[in-house]
Design a protein around this motif. Sequence first.
Motif, PDB file in Angstrom:
ATOM      1  N   PRO A  22      -2.802   6.102  -1.920  1.00 37.06           N
ATOM      2  CA  PRO A  22      -2.204   4.879  -2.477  1.00 37.06           C
ATOM      3  C   PRO A  22      -0.692   4.736  -2.369  1.00 37.06           C
ATOM      4  CG  PRO A  22      -2.676   6.436  -4.244  1.00 37.06           C
ATOM      5  CD  PRO A  22      -3.219   7.055  -2.972  1.00 37.06           C
ATOM      6  N   ALA A  23       0.023   5.737  -1.856  1.00 32.56           N
ATOM      7  CA  ALA A  23       1.489   5.694  -1.943  1.00 32.56           C
ATOM      8  C   ALA A  23       2.086   4.455  -1.281  1.00 32.56           C
ATOM      9  CB  ALA A  23       2.084   6.960  -1.339  1.00 32.56           C
ATOM     10  N   THR A  24       1.625   4.123  -0.070  1.00 35.69           N
ATOM     11  CA  THR A  24       2.207   2.955   0.602  1.00 35.69           C
ATOM     12  C   THR A  24       1.836   1.666  -0.128  1.00 35.69           C
ATOM     13  OG1 THR A  24       0.323   2.758   2.134  1.00 35.69           O
ATOM     14  CG2 THR A  24       2.196   4.113   2.840  1.00 35.69           C
ATOM     15  N   ALA A  25       0.625   1.608  -0.693  1.00 34.74           N
ATOM     16  CA  ALA A  25       0.215   0.412  -1.448  1.00 34.74           C
ATOM     17  C   ALA A  25       1.073   0.252  -2.703  1.00 34.74           C
ATOM     18  CB  ALA A  25      -1.265   0.505  -1.814  1.00 34.74           C
ATOM     19  N   TYR A  26       1.403   1.375  -3.362  1.00 32.20           N
ATOM     20  CA  TYR A  26       2.284   1.314  -4.527  1.00 32.20           C
ATOM     21  C   TYR A  26       3.660   0.794  -4.125  1.00 32.20           C
ATOM     22  CZ  TYR A  26      -0.632   3.885  -7.930  1.00 32.20           C
ATOM     23  OH  TYR A  26      -1.607   4.262  -8.828  1.00 32.20           O
ATOM     24  N   LEU A  27       4.208   1.357  -3.038  1.00 31.43           N
ATOM     25  CA  LEU A  27       5.556   0.961  -2.620  1.00 31.43           C
ATOM     26  C   LEU A  27       5.578  -0.482  -2.135  1.00 31.43           C
ATOM     27  CD1 LEU A  27       8.453   1.806  -2.275  1.00 31.43           C
ATOM     28  CD2 LEU A  27       7.867   2.833  -0.073  1.00 31.43           C
ATOM     29  N   LYS A  28       4.560  -0.891  -1.407  1.00 29.20           N
ATOM     30  CA  LYS A  28       4.490  -2.281  -0.968  1.00 29.20           C
ATOM     31  C   LYS A  28       4.376  -3.227  -2.157  1.00 29.20           C
ATOM     32  CE  LYS A  28       1.728  -5.468   1.842  1.00 29.20           C
ATOM     33  NZ  LYS A  28       2.871  -6.370   2.049  1.00 29.20           N
ATOM     34  N   GLY A  29       3.630  -2.808  -3.187  1.00 30.47           N
ATOM     35  CA  GLY A  29       3.531  -3.636  -4.387  1.00 30.47           C
ATOM     36  C   GLY A  29       4.886  -3.871  -5.021  1.00 30.47           C
ATOM     37  N   TYR A  30       5.730  -2.838  -5.050  1.00 30.89           N
ATOM     38  CA  TYR A  30       7.080  -3.020  -5.609  1.00 30.89           C
ATOM     39  C   TYR A  30       7.935  -3.882  -4.694  1.00 30.89           C
ATOM     40  CZ  TYR A  30      11.885  -2.311  -6.904  1.00 30.89           C
ATOM     41  OH  TYR A  30      13.203  -2.543  -7.246  1.00 30.89           O
ATOM     42  N   LEU A  31       7.897  -3.629  -3.383  1.00 34.14           N
ATOM     43  CA  LEU A  31       8.718  -4.421  -2.460  1.00 34.14           C
ATOM     44  C   LEU A  31       8.347  -5.900  -2.529  1.00 34.14           C
ATOM     45  CD1 LEU A  31       8.843  -1.995   0.616  1.00 34.14           C
ATOM     46  CD2 LEU A  31      10.635  -2.416  -1.097  1.00 34.14           C
ATOM     47  N   ASN A  32       7.082  -6.203  -2.812  1.00 30.99           N
ATOM     48  CA  ASN A  32       6.687  -7.602  -3.014  1.00 30.99           C
ATOM     49  C   ASN A  32       7.477  -8.244  -4.148  1.00 30.99           C
ATOM     50  OD1 ASN A  32       4.732  -7.315  -1.028  1.00 30.99           O
ATOM     51  ND2 ASN A  32       3.022  -7.121  -2.457  1.00 30.99           N
ATOM     52  N   THR A  33       7.724  -7.480  -5.214  1.00 35.24           N
ATOM     53  CA  THR A  33       8.403  -8.048  -6.390  1.00 35.24           C
ATOM     54  C   THR A  33       9.866  -8.364  -6.111  1.00 35.24           C
ATOM     55  OG1 THR A  33       9.133  -5.931  -7.360  1.00 35.24           O
ATOM     56  CG2 THR A  33       6.898  -6.679  -7.888  1.00 35.24           C
ATOM     57  N   ILE A  34      10.455  -7.720  -5.088  1.00 38.43           N
ATOM     58  CA  ILE A  34      11.861  -8.009  -4.746  1.00 38.43           C
ATOM     59  C   ILE A  34      11.944  -8.748  -3.412  1.00 38.43           C
ATOM     60  CG2 ILE A  34      12.818  -6.128  -6.123  1.00 38.43           C
ATOM     61  CD1 ILE A  34      13.062  -4.486  -3.548  1.00 38.43           C
ATOM     62  N   HIS A  35      10.791  -9.261  -2.972  1.00 42.34           N
ATOM     63  CA  HIS A  35      10.719 -10.146  -1.798  1.00 42.34           C
ATOM     64  C   HIS A  35      11.220  -9.480  -0.522  1.00 42.34           C
ATOM     65  CE1 HIS A  35       9.859 -13.144  -4.827  1.00 42.34           C
ATOM     66  NE2 HIS A  35      11.004 -12.859  -5.430  1.00 42.34           N
ATOM     67  N   VAL A  36      10.851  -8.238  -0.348  1.00 45.54           N
ATOM     68  CA  VAL A  36      11.168  -7.508   0.885  1.00 45.54           C
ATOM     69  C   VAL A  36       9.914  -7.486   1.752  1.00 45.54           C
ATOM     70  CG1 VAL A  36      11.743  -5.256   1.868  1.00 45.54           C
ATOM     71  CG2 VAL A  36      12.976  -6.085  -0.137  1.00 45.54           C
ATOM     72  N   PRO A  37       9.982  -8.001   2.983  1.00 49.76           N
ATOM     73  CA  PRO A  37       8.793  -7.999   3.846  1.00 49.76           C
ATOM     74  C   PRO A  37       8.441  -6.589   4.285  1.00 49.76           C
ATOM     75  CG  PRO A  37      10.726  -8.749   5.072  1.00 49.76           C
ATOM     76  CD  PRO A  37      11.167  -8.603   3.637  1.00 49.76           C
ATOM     77  N   ALA A  38       7.208  -6.182   4.037  1.00 46.84           N
ATOM     78  CA  ALA A  38       6.765  -4.837   4.406  1.00 46.84           C
ATOM     79  C   ALA A  38       5.318  -4.883   4.858  1.00 46.84           C
ATOM     80  CB  ALA A  38       6.925  -3.874   3.234  1.00 46.84           C
ATOM     81  N   LYS A  39       5.022  -4.130   5.903  1.00 43.79           N
ATOM     82  CA  LYS A  39       3.665  -3.923   6.367  1.00 43.79           C
ATOM     83  C   LYS A  39       3.312  -2.454   6.135  1.00 43.79           C
ATOM     84  CE  LYS A  39       3.411  -8.127   8.094  1.00 43.79           C
ATOM     85  NZ  LYS A  39       2.524  -9.169   7.523  1.00 43.79           N
ATOM     86  N   GLN A  40       2.028  -2.138   6.256  1.00 40.90           N
ATOM     87  CA  GLN A  40       1.620  -0.750   6.046  1.00 40.90           C
ATOM     88  C   GLN A  40       0.465  -0.400   6.972  1.00 40.90           C
ATOM     89  OE1 GLN A  40      -0.095  -0.025   2.103  1.00 40.90           O
ATOM     90  NE2 GLN A  40      -0.722  -2.177   1.984  1.00 40.90           N
TER      91      GLN A  40
END
Length: 734
Positions: A22-40
């Motif tokens: 789950p690590a990338t899903a956790y980090l992507k979830g946070y980046l969503n909250t600060i509107h940073v585009p991220a793929k995994q």
Amino acid sequence: MASKIHTLLITPPFTQLNTPYPATAYLKGYLNTIHVPAKQMDLGIEVILSLFAKDGLARLFQSVSASNVSLKANEQRIFTLQEEYLATIEPVIAFLQNKNPTLAYSIAERDYLPEASRFEQLDDLEWAFGNLGIQDKARHLATLYLEDLADFIKNTIDPFFGFSRYAERLSLSAESFDPLYKSLCNKPSFTDEILFSCLKQKLDNQAPELVCLSVPFPGNLYGALRCGQYIKTHYPSIKIAMGGGYPNTELRSLKDVRLFEFVDFITLDDGEKPIQVLLDYLINKTEVSTLKRTLLLCDGQVKYINGSKTRDVSFSETGTPDYEGLPLNQYLSVIEITNPMHRLWSDGRWNKLTMAHGCYWKKCTFCDISLDYIKNYEPVSASIICDRMEGQIRQTGETGFHFVDEAAPPALMREVAIEILRRKLKVTWWTNIRFEKRFTPDLCRLLKASGCIAVSGGLEVASDRLLEKIQKGVTVAQVAQVTDNFTASGIMVHAYLMYGFPTQTEQETIDSLEMVRQLFELGVVQSGFWHQFAMTAHSPVGIDPEAFGAKSLLAKAGNFAHNDLPHEDNLGTNHDMFSEGLRKSLFNYMHGACFDFPLQEWFEFDIPETMVSPFEIEMAIQNNPGTPINDNSKLLWVIPLPEISFYSKKQKGKQQEKCKFSIHTYQMTETAIFSKSQGEILKELFSTLALNTNDPMTLAMFRKSFETNGSENFDKLSKSQGWQVLRKTGLLIV
């Protein structure tokens, strides 16, 4: 807010086949909250699916043929049967992805799959699955088929290969980077080439400016560095950051500059804020001194930078883990062994969540309690947890959850269970706990009602002397009582077991095994695993070995990883010699077998007779104090409200007015009878016990309301047969 920069989060090979780490899903979830585009991407599952396909296996057999490697009998059998493997591999993969269920009938007959050495240790399939468990039986056989192929790969052209770890031995206790560096300088292996192909496709498609490699375990490090090596060679403009459990525990004192030939940055501990600060640094060219908990190469030396003044992200603000971009319908549900509890780690795709950051206990002397992931305890509210559950259900369509806490707090588990029931969520979940006395029979029943199916927890050494030395905060008797509470409520239990703790004697090891035997024989523990004690640099034992009767054999820390410490027990006990006997006995106990075997049967050397009474665990369970009740205890009704009716009954020549509660459980209908006056008061109060109310009623409030609204005495009610029926069916006191 972090600046915009296209980021790709990668889990390198290999972690799990059945569900994303789950690590990338956790980090992507946070980046969503600060509107940073991220793929995994989960590079592990992508490599597995490329390898275990018809084309992948064809290339494998061609490579083996071209290598002229000498084949032993088992490998020769697989090589000779290659056409059968090529014909069956894709249908089997689809079956394990739950896309080809009717194949189970053919697999279960044992005349569809080619079989090699893994099948020689096959469990008794009729005992494990019966005559009707066709799907599970076939899934187990298909798993053995894949493991045969994995053995073939490992024993022919890639000795590093493994389904859940890749080149792990190069990263275990790696005080020197030399062995790993040498392997990375060698020609890429067959598996490496597949890794490169999958990675190239993703990089070309996503065109990231920053790649973040999450390395949770030693078995991910080699794959991560191969990724970094490939990116540095073919995409030199992409920056590479590495973080995760392995760097957090192993690389805190890194000095070897060669690691930065593969990555640019290493972030430590919680990754949300360090990555956010790093993004700002990369796009805005801020001073390097403003980075947060980051290792990098500076002036030819490894430097640790932690100059950022920004606070870490509160756990309540990290967002909901986001699985977007991961191939959720392509993971493989496998059954490695037939034990129903043990299979949870490999069977089924679980949404991963955490109730609380860190550990609320944080006292165990073998644990890394000096590090952030343990010592910084921060729970979130049950409301936030259930919001995140609902968000993941909407995204993934899956209602199964694995809470990956260090140890989920009982009080928070209670509130989460109440919130799940209040929202009428139909979910399945399991988590890690401490076997503490707050898990009463009624709390366990509440957890079960909310969908909890299993818990795992540390029994460790099964010796009260050593449990006290470890500062576990439990006794063996208490563990027996708590596991009985869970099992009686229908929740499975897995026990983490430990041997070889400093000053543990041979007698204590054998006595621990006897305790474990009794726990399994009585059915209060269903699954377990023995770990040999490892002294780590960040635990109290590792920080001060002499205080615990041990001696560190490491003269000074190396330039690379520093965590596992070679040590010796001052008592001189050779703990290694017990490994095989403990493993073999536990394997049988988990399959419900050999409880009557003398303990000596498991060892090839003389052992002392156990000093544990054969009734030790049974007596502890009989002395279970049950559910303690006080005025602040909450009353909850966790099943559909009963039908309430009044009727007259002639008894001893007199007409008696009665009240009947018809209670519909999931399995049957039970009846509770009260006097008319008791029933009238209960009817008024019962709606307040339902979980759709905001605040459950305490026992004191219920007693006061019951006695205020009528002339009846609550103590008389609580001793009545009708009240006992309510308590047995749906009325919990927690």
